[in-house]
Design an enzyme around this catalytic site. Structure first.
Site, PDB file in Angstrom:
ATOM      1  N   HIS A   3      -1.131  -2.515  -7.036  1.00 47.50           N
ATOM      2  CA  HIS A   3      -1.870  -2.226  -5.797  1.00 47.50           C
ATOM      3  C   HIS A   3      -3.370  -2.360  -6.028  1.00 47.50           C
ATOM      4  CE1 HIS A   3      -3.221   0.904  -2.665  1.00 47.50           C
ATOM      5  NE2 HIS A   3      -3.107  -0.261  -2.097  1.00 47.50           N
TER       6      HIS A   3
ATOM      7  N   GLU B 298      -3.741   0.279  -8.930  1.00 48.68           N
ATOM      8  CA  GLU B 298      -2.646   1.229  -9.172  1.00 48.68           C
ATOM      9  C   GLU B 298      -1.432   0.445  -9.656  1.00 48.68           C
ATOM     10  OE1 GLU B 298      -1.949   4.977  -6.411  1.00 48.68           O
ATOM     11  OE2 GLU B 298      -2.766   3.337  -5.266  1.00 48.68           O
TER      12      GLU B 298
ATOM     13  N   SER C 265       0.820  -1.207   0.000  1.00 47.02           N
ATOM     14  CA  SER C 265       0.000   0.000   0.000  1.00 47.02           C
ATOM     15  C   SER C 265       0.852   1.254   0.000  1.00 47.02           C
ATOM     16  CB  SER C 265      -0.858   0.044   1.262  1.00 47.02           C
ATOM     17  OG  SER C 265      -1.658  -1.087   1.363  1.00 47.02           O
TER      18      SER C 265
ATOM     19  N   ASN D  68      -3.642   5.964  -1.407  1.00 46.93           N
ATOM     20  CA  ASN D  68      -3.414   6.011   0.044  1.00 46.93           C
ATOM     21  C   ASN D  68      -2.757   7.298   0.511  1.00 46.93           C
ATOM     22  OD1 ASN D  68      -4.682   3.630   0.761  1.00 46.93           O
ATOM     23  ND2 ASN D  68      -2.912   2.427   0.100  1.00 46.93           N
TER      24      ASN D  68
HETATM   25  P1  NAD Z   1      -3.729  -9.583   6.171  1.00 48.46           P
HETATM   26  O1  NAD Z   1      -3.159  -9.403   7.553  1.00 48.46           O
HETATM   27  O2  NAD Z   1      -5.193  -9.855   6.011  1.00 48.46           O
HETATM   28  O3  NAD Z   1      -2.967 -10.782   5.406  1.00 48.46           O
HETATM   29  C1  NAD Z   1      -1.570 -10.951   5.348  1.00 48.46           C
HETATM   30  C2  NAD Z   1      -1.299 -12.448   5.257  1.00 48.46           C
HETATM   31  O4  NAD Z   1       0.074 -12.642   4.919  1.00 48.46           O
HETATM   32  C3  NAD Z   1      -1.572 -13.200   6.562  1.00 48.46           C
HETATM   33  O5  NAD Z   1      -2.467 -14.275   6.318  1.00 48.46           O
HETATM   34  C4  NAD Z   1      -0.180 -13.709   6.953  1.00 48.46           C
HETATM   35  O6  NAD Z   1      -0.203 -14.958   7.610  1.00 48.46           O
HETATM   36  C5  NAD Z   1       0.497 -13.817   5.592  1.00 48.46           C
HETATM   37  N1  NAD Z   1       1.965 -13.859   5.632  1.00 48.46           N
HETATM   38  C6  NAD Z   1       2.813 -13.180   6.437  1.00 48.46           C
HETATM   39  N2  NAD Z   1       4.091 -13.536   6.158  1.00 48.46           N
HETATM   40  C7  NAD Z   1       4.049 -14.451   5.147  1.00 48.46           C
HETATM   41  C8  NAD Z   1       5.022 -15.193   4.443  1.00 48.46           C
HETATM   42  N3  NAD Z   1       6.317 -15.069   4.713  1.00 48.46           N
HETATM   43  N4  NAD Z   1       4.596 -16.043   3.475  1.00 48.46           N
HETATM   44  C9  NAD Z   1       3.296 -16.195   3.198  1.00 48.46           C
HETATM   45  N5  NAD Z   1       2.316 -15.507   3.853  1.00 48.46           N
HETATM   46  C10 NAD Z   1       2.692 -14.662   4.809  1.00 48.46           C
HETATM   47  O7  NAD Z   1      -3.289  -8.280   5.355  1.00 48.46           O
HETATM   48  P2  NAD Z   1      -3.954  -7.654   4.035  1.00 48.46           P
HETATM   49  O8  NAD Z   1      -4.966  -6.630   4.432  1.00 48.46           O
HETATM   50  O9  NAD Z   1      -4.328  -8.758   3.129  1.00 48.46           O
HETATM   51  O10 NAD Z   1      -2.716  -6.834   3.442  1.00 48.46           O
HETATM   52  C11 NAD Z   1      -1.698  -7.481   2.690  1.00 48.46           C
HETATM   53  C12 NAD Z   1      -0.940  -6.444   1.878  1.00 48.46           C
HETATM   54  O11 NAD Z   1      -1.860  -5.793   1.000  1.00 48.46           O
HETATM   55  C13 NAD Z   1      -0.256  -5.361   2.688  1.00 48.46           C
HETATM   56  O12 NAD Z   1       0.942  -4.995   2.059  1.00 48.46           O
HETATM   57  C14 NAD Z   1      -1.255  -4.230   2.617  1.00 48.46           C
HETATM   58  O13 NAD Z   1      -0.664  -2.962   2.788  1.00 48.46           O
HETATM   59  C15 NAD Z   1      -1.782  -4.390   1.200  1.00 48.46           C
HETATM   60  N6  NAD Z   1      -3.106  -3.811   0.942  1.00 48.46           N
HETATM   61  C16 NAD Z   1      -4.082  -3.866   1.880  1.00 48.46           C
HETATM   62  C17 NAD Z   1      -5.322  -3.304   1.600  1.00 48.46           C
HETATM   63  C18 NAD Z   1      -6.436  -3.354   2.610  1.00 48.46           C
HETATM   64  O14 NAD Z   1      -7.437  -2.645   2.452  1.00 48.46           O
HETATM   65  N7  NAD Z   1      -6.339  -4.185   3.627  1.00 48.46           N
HETATM   66  C19 NAD Z   1      -5.566  -2.700   0.359  1.00 48.46           C
HETATM   67  C20 NAD Z   1      -4.547  -2.695  -0.598  1.00 48.46           C
HETATM   68  C21 NAD Z   1      -3.309  -3.246  -0.285  1.00 48.46           C
END
Ligand code: NAD
Length: 296
Positions: free
Chosen positions: A145, A157, A124, A195
């Site tokens: 993104h 994005e 993000s 963001n």
């Molecule tokens: P989340 O906490 O729901 O999921 C992250 C997952 O990654 C977890 O299940 C965790 O166990 C797993 N993980 C951690 N280390 C790992 C590894 N080494 N190998 C495999 N899996 C691993 O988080 P999210 O909301 O899905 O966010 C994930 C990414 O997406 C972040 O970079 C976040 O900034 C980005 N993002 C989030 C949003 C949002 O609205 N939540 C929107 C766009 C982008």
């Protein structure tokens, strides 16, 4: 639905959380084979249940047919073993918003993926240029993104690192189009476009709560009815995840060195309490009952 981009048949997704399972879903529905990994099998199982529920919803709304839904489901393989990314033409990292964690993942990925595979991050806010430096292929490294919830939101994005080559960028534009989504290109500066604008607004809403200007309900109501936002900023923060919101504010604060991006201490406190929003059952609202109610 649409057809995959030539040369990109199998897509890896690292992290099966809110974003990872959504990314796996949209690629599978668009005809790509998907390998989705997480640290533990239980997280893969939860992600598969979410995907099943989301496919079911799309089916009910006539957005996909039963055959498309079944075919999409059959294209997704869950794994806890990075070695299963060995056939991927593109791997998208969607693990937590922690730079060291993402770098460790990319260091491991370059050892298993084919030499010409494209690597991408769904970060993000973190610098694509910096993430690319730990790989052997900064020219084939991109930011892609997605927005939450991935199956619903149309925008993606696209962020080029300083070394990303034109062929990689054009392939990723084609990939986004093949998913039926729209791309907006952003330069590689902290938090990119969406963001950079959205999360400081959320942080300001938390300050508004912290300073007692309004209650959780009045702040959300004010922005929904007063600014015509579909969700209030605190409701939205819970939806995104408060840990992710805080991580983005820290990247903006550190990366742009401007005090206007300082994270609200109340946001920090909620994250320290483990009140991360919907995903943990509590954030600015408590989701454990029949209806969400303000936590405090
Ligand atoms: P989340 O906490 O729901 O999921 C992250 C997952 O990654 C977890 O299940 C965790 O166990 C797993 N993980 C951690 N280390 C790992 C590894 N080494 N190998 C495999 N899996 C691993 O988080 P999210 O909301 O899905 O966010 C994930 C990414 O997406 C972040 O970079 C976040 O900034 C980005 N993002 C989030 C949003 C949002 O609205 N939540 C929107 C766009 C982008």
């Amino acid at each position: 639905m649409s057809t995959p981009v030539p040369g990109i048949e199998t897509v890896g997704v690292v992290g099966a959380g809110q974003m990872g399972n959504g990314i796996a879903h949209v690629f599978a529905v668009s005809g790509y084979n998907v390998v989705m990994s997480d640290l533990e099998q239980s997280r893969i199982d939860t992600a598969m249940e979410t995907i099943d529920g989301n496919l079911e919803r799309q089916l009910r709304k006539d957005l996909i047919t039963e055959a498309e839904s079944n075919a999409a489901r059959a294209r997704i393989k869950g794994t806890t073993d990075m070695a299963d990314f060995g056939n991927c033409d593109l791997v998208i990292e969607a693990a937590a918003e922690i730079e060291t964690l993402k770098k460790d993942i990319f260091k491991k990925l370059v050892e298993v993926v084919p030499e010409n595979a494209i690597l991408a991050s769904n970060t993000s806010s973190i610098s694509i240029t910096r993430l690319a430096t730990v790989t052997d292929r900064p020219e084939r490294f991109m930011g892609i993104h997605f927005m939450n919830p991935v199956p619903v939101m149309r925008l993606v994005e696209l962020i080029r690192g300083i070394a990303t080559d034109e062929a990689t960028y054009e392939t990723m534009r084609a990939v986004v189009a093949s998913l039926g989504k729209e791309a907006a290109s952003a330069e590689d500066f902290p938090a990119f476009i969406v963001n950079r604008v959205l999360v400081p607004m959320i942080n300001e809403a938390v300050y508004t709560l912290y300073e007692g200007v309004g209650t959780v309900e009045s702040i959300d109501k004010a922005m929904k009815l007063g600014a015509n936002h579909p969700m209030g900023p605190l409701e939205l923060a819970d939806f995104i995840g408060l840990d992710t919101c805080l991580a983005i504010m820290n990247v903006l604060h550190d990366g742009l060195a401007d005090t206007k991006y300082r994270p609200c201490p109340l946001l920090v406190k909620y994250v320290e309490a483990g009140w991360l929003g919907r995903k943990t059952g509590r954030g600015f609202y408590d989701y454990r009952g029949a209806e969400p109610v303000p936590t405090r």
